[in-house]
Design a protein around this motif. Sequence first.
Motif, mmCIF file in Angstrom:
data_model
loop_
_atom_site.group_PDB
_atom_site.id
_atom_site.type_symbol
_atom_site.label_atom_id
_atom_site.label_comp_id
_atom_site.label_asym_id
_atom_site.label_seq_id
_atom_site.Cartn_x
_atom_site.Cartn_y
_atom_site.Cartn_z
ATOM 1 N N ASP A 297 -65.989 1.676 1.033
ATOM 2 C CA ASP A 297 -66.656 1.348 0.625
ATOM 3 C C ASP A 297 -67.078 1.312 -1.093
ATOM 4 N N ILE A 298 -65.939 1.943 -1.713
ATOM 5 C CA ILE A 298 -66.301 1.860 -3.078
ATOM 6 C C ILE A 298 -65.466 1.565 -4.252
ATOM 7 N N ASP A 299 -64.528 1.182 -3.007
ATOM 8 C CA ASP A 299 -62.758 0.867 -3.749
ATOM 9 C C ASP A 299 -62.731 -0.855 -4.183
ATOM 10 N N ALA A 300 -62.880 -0.830 -5.584
ATOM 11 C CA ALA A 300 -62.829 -2.000 -6.804
ATOM 12 C C ALA A 300 -61.482 -2.516 -6.288
ATOM 13 N N SER A 301 -60.609 -2.751 -5.861
ATOM 14 C CA SER A 301 -59.370 -3.398 -5.555
ATOM 15 C C SER A 301 -59.305 -4.249 -4.386
ATOM 16 N N GLY A 302 -59.889 -3.983 -3.843
ATOM 17 C CA GLY A 302 -60.186 -5.062 -2.257
ATOM 18 C C GLY A 302 -58.589 -4.299 -1.398
ATOM 19 N N MET A 303 -58.288 -3.077 -2.363
ATOM 20 C CA MET A 303 -56.988 -3.017 -1.084
ATOM 21 C C MET A 303 -57.356 -1.944 -0.345
ATOM 22 N N LEU A 304 -58.073 -1.034 -0.143
ATOM 23 C CA LEU A 304 -58.000 -0.039 0.796
ATOM 24 C C LEU A 304 -59.198 -1.452 2.113
ATOM 25 N N MET A 305 -58.906 -0.889 3.518
ATOM 26 C CA MET A 305 -59.110 -2.185 4.676
ATOM 27 C C MET A 305 -60.031 -1.037 5.334
ATOM 28 N N ASP A 306 -59.746 0.035 5.351
ATOM 29 C CA ASP A 306 -60.408 0.999 6.115
ATOM 30 C C ASP A 306 -59.886 2.706 6.014
ATOM 31 N N ALA A 307 -59.676 3.511 6.869
ATOM 32 C CA ALA A 307 -60.267 5.272 7.157
ATOM 33 C C ALA A 307 -60.360 5.405 7.826
ATOM 34 N N GLU A 308 -60.091 6.527 8.327
ATOM 35 C CA GLU A 308 -59.784 7.500 9.280
ATOM 36 C C GLU A 308 -59.811 8.862 9.153
ATOM 37 N N GLY A 309 -60.696 9.755 9.463
ATOM 38 C CA GLY A 309 -60.768 11.072 9.107
ATOM 39 C C GLY A 309 -62.153 11.769 9.181
ATOM 40 N N ASP A 310 -62.437 12.714 8.931
ATOM 41 C CA ASP A 310 -63.705 13.388 8.938
ATOM 42 C C ASP A 310 -63.720 13.162 7.380
ATOM 43 N N PRO A 311 -65.232 13.372 7.181
ATOM 44 C CA PRO A 311 -65.633 14.004 5.805
ATOM 45 C C PRO A 311 -65.203 14.788 5.280
ATOM 46 N N VAL A 312 -64.131 15.196 4.367
ATOM 47 C CA VAL A 312 -63.800 16.679 4.353
ATOM 48 C C VAL A 312 -64.791 17.930 3.380
ATOM 49 N N ARG A 313 -64.069 18.835 3.269
ATOM 50 C CA ARG A 313 -64.959 19.909 3.678
ATOM 51 C C ARG A 313 -64.170 20.898 1.654
ATOM 52 N N ARG A 314 -62.758 20.959 2.267
ATOM 53 C CA ARG A 314 -61.890 21.430 1.241
ATOM 54 C C ARG A 314 -60.497 21.184 0.409
ATOM 55 N N ALA A 315 -60.128 22.208 -0.939
ATOM 56 C CA ALA A 315 -58.797 21.625 -0.816
ATOM 57 C C ALA A 315 -57.980 21.510 0.824
ATOM 58 N N GLY A 316 -57.227 20.483 0.231
ATOM 59 C CA GLY A 316 -55.825 20.987 1.569
ATOM 60 C C GLY A 316 -56.276 19.727 2.908
ATOM 61 N N ASP A 317 -57.241 19.305 2.655
ATOM 62 C CA ASP A 317 -58.117 18.196 3.775
ATOM 63 C C ASP A 317 -57.370 17.379 3.145
ATOM 64 N N ARG A 318 -57.415 16.235 4.602
ATOM 65 C CA ARG A 318 -56.631 15.177 4.760
ATOM 66 C C ARG A 318 -57.027 14.205 5.488
#
Length: 324
Positions: free
Chosen positions: A196-217
């Motif tokens: 949603d916040i990408d200013a480049s226009g490169m990010l088309m979509d994303a998959e995954g749950d909201p992150v909670r800790r370092a190491g999440d992907r």
Amino acid sequence: MSANDPFARLPEVPSFEVGTVSTAGPAWLEGKDESPHLAWRGAPAGTRSYAVTVYDPDAPTGSGFWHWAVADIPATVTELPEGAGDDTGSGLPEGAVQLPNDAGVARFLGAAPPAGHGPHRYFVVVHALDVESLGVPADATPAVLGFTMAPHTLGRAVLVATAETPGPERIEVSRLVPAPADAVFAVLADPKGHVDIDASGMLMDAEGDPVRRAGDRFRVHMDREALGDVPLGKYEVEVVITTCRPGEEIAWTVEGRVRPHARHLYGYRLEPAGDGTRVTSYYDWSEASAEWKERLDFPVVSETALKATLGILERTVRRRAAAA
């Protein structure tokens, strides 16, 4: 780096050879105030003395920067030892005059380009002259030396070296977002929030749950054709969270199909400020490998792009709050 030639408007004269075998290697090009070993040969017939100068035409002064200037070196001398240009001129032959450099001290001054200014050229020049002494006073400037010796110059031996001081490998921009830190962080922790916040226009979509800790992907679908710079087309990357402090800071790196991974870092710091949150977006490529720094022109993301993303972030936070 400019392309100006410091000798372009001076009379053309024959060239001869100059070289160096300094045991300290490029120490003087790394800022050490120790003049390099110099040896020359093949000066024109009629040479009665030499002058040696070291000049940086790329310094951000409008007039370059003189690092060393020595006049009245006897014609019988064809070599100066390493470190000759110290405070006392201990390695200079009898009769030689060491003039003040552009820092105002009569000695050799090592290369020290301003950080991030790009490569600088250093013209190390032995001037063959037709007089035994130019008669310049010991407090004369290198420019006065150059003006005085121009009509007496029979030849020049020129050695050009380059040096560069890297600039900070990090960009930071800030914006006051009129929303609580938790609301801002919720967007940044959400994989689809990154799209949603990408200013480049490169990010088309994303998959995954909201992150909670370092190491999440989470996985992001990219389309490099949006930029039209690198022919990568459509591909996927994994975003790996490196810092995760809810309401305070989040940072990540990106892992793609090419190994080794670039290891540049993106992040946001959040601080309460007035009626909102001071959001600082940063991009750090200091840990990128030498291989990637040769492969890409860093920064990959510009300061302008970071600022644009902050504006879109504010809009996204506002819209999500309105839809809640």
